[in-house]
Scaffold this motif. Sequence first.
Motif, mmCIF file in Angstrom:
data_model
loop_
_atom_site.group_PDB
_atom_site.id
_atom_site.type_symbol
_atom_site.label_atom_id
_atom_site.label_comp_id
_atom_site.label_asym_id
_atom_site.label_seq_id
_atom_site.Cartn_x
_atom_site.Cartn_y
_atom_site.Cartn_z
ATOM 1 N N ASN A 306 0.846 -1.192 0.000
ATOM 2 C CA ASN A 306 0.000 0.000 0.000
ATOM 3 C C ASN A 306 0.885 1.247 0.000
ATOM 4 O OD1 ASN A 306 -2.609 -1.305 0.228
ATOM 5 N ND2 ASN A 306 -1.995 -1.875 2.305
ATOM 6 N N TRP A 307 0.569 2.170 -0.875
ATOM 7 C CA TRP A 307 1.359 3.395 -0.951
ATOM 8 C C TRP A 307 0.461 4.570 -1.318
ATOM 9 C CZ3 TRP A 307 1.748 5.728 -5.851
ATOM 10 C CH2 TRP A 307 1.383 4.930 -6.948
ATOM 11 N N SER A 308 0.974 5.750 -1.013
ATOM 12 C CA SER A 308 0.235 6.976 -1.312
ATOM 13 C C SER A 308 1.226 8.055 -1.722
ATOM 14 C CB SER A 308 -0.566 7.430 -0.090
ATOM 15 O OG SER A 308 0.304 7.722 1.000
ATOM 16 N N THR A 309 0.706 9.191 -2.102
ATOM 17 C CA THR A 309 1.557 10.297 -2.536
ATOM 18 C C THR A 309 1.147 11.576 -1.835
ATOM 19 O OG1 THR A 309 0.117 10.965 -4.360
ATOM 20 C CG2 THR A 309 1.763 9.269 -4.832
ATOM 21 N N GLY A 310 2.024 12.562 -1.888
ATOM 22 C CA GLY A 310 1.704 13.874 -1.339
ATOM 23 C C GLY A 310 2.735 14.890 -1.761
ATOM 24 N N LEU A 311 2.313 16.129 -1.898
ATOM 25 C CA LEU A 311 3.255 17.207 -2.180
ATOM 26 C C LEU A 311 4.197 17.374 -0.996
ATOM 27 C CD1 LEU A 311 0.767 19.788 -3.734
ATOM 28 C CD2 LEU A 311 2.380 18.309 -4.944
ATOM 29 N N PHE A 312 5.360 17.974 -1.236
ATOM 30 C CA PHE A 312 6.332 18.176 -0.172
ATOM 31 C C PHE A 312 5.674 18.966 0.964
ATOM 32 C CE2 PHE A 312 9.943 19.990 2.035
ATOM 33 C CZ PHE A 312 10.901 18.993 1.965
ATOM 34 N N PRO A 313 5.688 18.430 2.177
ATOM 35 C CA PRO A 313 4.950 19.063 3.275
ATOM 36 C C PRO A 313 5.351 20.519 3.508
ATOM 37 C CG PRO A 313 5.648 16.859 3.914
ATOM 38 C CD PRO A 313 6.325 17.170 2.603
ATOM 39 N N GLY A 314 4.366 21.384 3.474
ATOM 40 C CA GLY A 314 4.587 22.794 3.765
ATOM 41 C C GLY A 314 5.031 23.643 2.593
ATOM 42 N N ALA A 315 5.318 23.044 1.454
ATOM 43 C CA ALA A 315 5.824 23.802 0.307
ATOM 44 C C ALA A 315 4.677 24.334 -0.546
ATOM 45 C CB ALA A 315 6.729 22.929 -0.547
ATOM 46 N N GLU A 316 4.822 25.558 -1.031
ATOM 47 C CA GLU A 316 3.847 26.119 -1.956
ATOM 48 C C GLU A 316 4.341 26.064 -3.395
ATOM 49 O OE1 GLU A 316 2.585 29.989 -0.778
ATOM 50 O OE2 GLU A 316 1.722 29.306 1.117
ATOM 51 N N ILE A 317 5.652 25.886 -3.575
ATOM 52 C CA ILE A 317 6.244 25.753 -4.902
ATOM 53 C C ILE A 317 7.046 24.457 -4.917
ATOM 54 C CG2 ILE A 317 7.749 26.787 -6.655
ATOM 55 C CD1 ILE A 317 7.331 29.488 -5.318
ATOM 56 N N SER A 318 6.895 23.678 -5.968
ATOM 57 C CA SER A 318 7.630 22.422 -6.108
ATOM 58 C C SER A 318 8.182 22.303 -7.520
ATOM 59 C CB SER A 318 6.717 21.219 -5.820
ATOM 60 O OG SER A 318 6.388 21.148 -4.452
ATOM 61 N N PRO A 319 9.219 21.494 -7.708
ATOM 62 C CA PRO A 319 9.702 21.256 -9.065
ATOM 63 C C PRO A 319 8.581 20.686 -9.922
ATOM 64 C CG PRO A 319 11.251 20.391 -7.442
ATOM 65 C CD PRO A 319 10.003 20.751 -6.696
ATOM 66 N N GLY A 320 8.435 21.205 -11.133
ATOM 67 C CA GLY A 320 7.396 20.706 -12.024
ATOM 68 C C GLY A 320 7.172 21.639 -13.182
#
Length: 441
Positions: A306-320
């Motif tokens: 079982n796995w899940s995903t999430g944006l980097f905690p606390g970040a408003e800008i991420s690589p993408g």
Amino acid sequence: MRSTRLALGAVMLAGALVVSACGGSGTSTDSDDVDTTVDGEGRTLTLWHYENETSAMGVAWKAAIEQFEKETGAKVEFENKAFEQIRTTASQVLNSDKAPDVMEYNKGNATAGLLASQGLLTNLDGAVKAYKWEDKLAPSLQTTATYDSTGVMGSGSYFGIPNYGEYVEFYYNEDLFKEHGVKVPTTFEELEQAMAAFKAKGVTPLAESAAEYPLGQLWYQLALTKADRDWVNSYQTYTDKVDFSGPEISYATETIKDWTEKGYISQNATGLKAEDAGVSFINGAAPMFFSGSWWYGRFVEGAKFNWSTGLFPGAEISPGSSGNVWVVPTQAKEKDLAYKFIDITMSPEIQNLMGNNGGVPVAADPEAITDEKSKELIANFNTLTEQDGLGFYPDWPTPTFYDELNAGLQEVVNGTKTPDEVNEELGGLYQDGVDSITGGS
């Protein structure tokens, strides 16, 4: 990034190869010259891309090949190339009679922009108009499709067409979190607490690679937690000087050192590639992996937990950014077939298929996305785009910065140089690359 896709994951001219008789604007196409009704009987389209066959893009593009052959009567000669193979040989191959008709290539100044500025890519403005691709690309996704005469993204003509988006996020092995009594983090403080808890139980928390892109993406994400949009613009498009001793980069490099010393990142990462890190997560050896959405479909296929995903905690800008782009080499022999194939990858059938296999399509019907994990992936991406949170990739500013950043971070992980020494060195290399593009202005 893959930017590498890096990635890159890619930004521009320098150390460039001299291209004879090609100029910096590429070969132009006028919409009046682009016939969207293509007869491919007896003809062959040569296609290159570097996606794994079980990835969302690999699945979708395989279906696109079948649809293309059925619609046009043409045959497709497909070659799967390694990312590094294309990245390191593109200039030489595309300046020869061995160039494919259409290929996937890394977007950004140092890659697609560089090739466009060297005259190695076909100007796609006419095809964009004829096929109405612009209507399917949100403005934020058009940034990496257009390049000016020096190869800087965001303006000028179309030299690449993306048909998916991508971004970097955390992948969590929920079974390992449950087994060790650790909470999946939702804040940065909880992230560090989780890593400390795993280390205390003898588990290295992060699947990592310093020989290729994952560690560079983590480094850049850490810098982005201290950055704003103005800093991103300065770093990526040279609107202002970037201080590599400033709070953003200093924090990022110091944190990589700190996490290595605490055992959250293994020193063995210096000799590992992206594939090694991804496979270690698939095999259940690591509870966390921070990398691109392009891994999503592969984890759906290969992870037996079982796995899940999430944006980097606390970040408003991420690589993408937008995904990598389809490009048509100037030397391509079957350009009309290439345009038709690109258009098929933008069709609702192919876009919906990509979305239901863990991809981030640019023109899918939301109602047609039925897979729950795919909905989660797309929702995370939409969160970033809605808050103007796509920060592009760390290696984009110069053609050589991908390798230079990897080498610098290997020194940090090995402990052979201090963060200050690495930052000073990287800052000099970055500025030399930018100066070679801008003339030092």
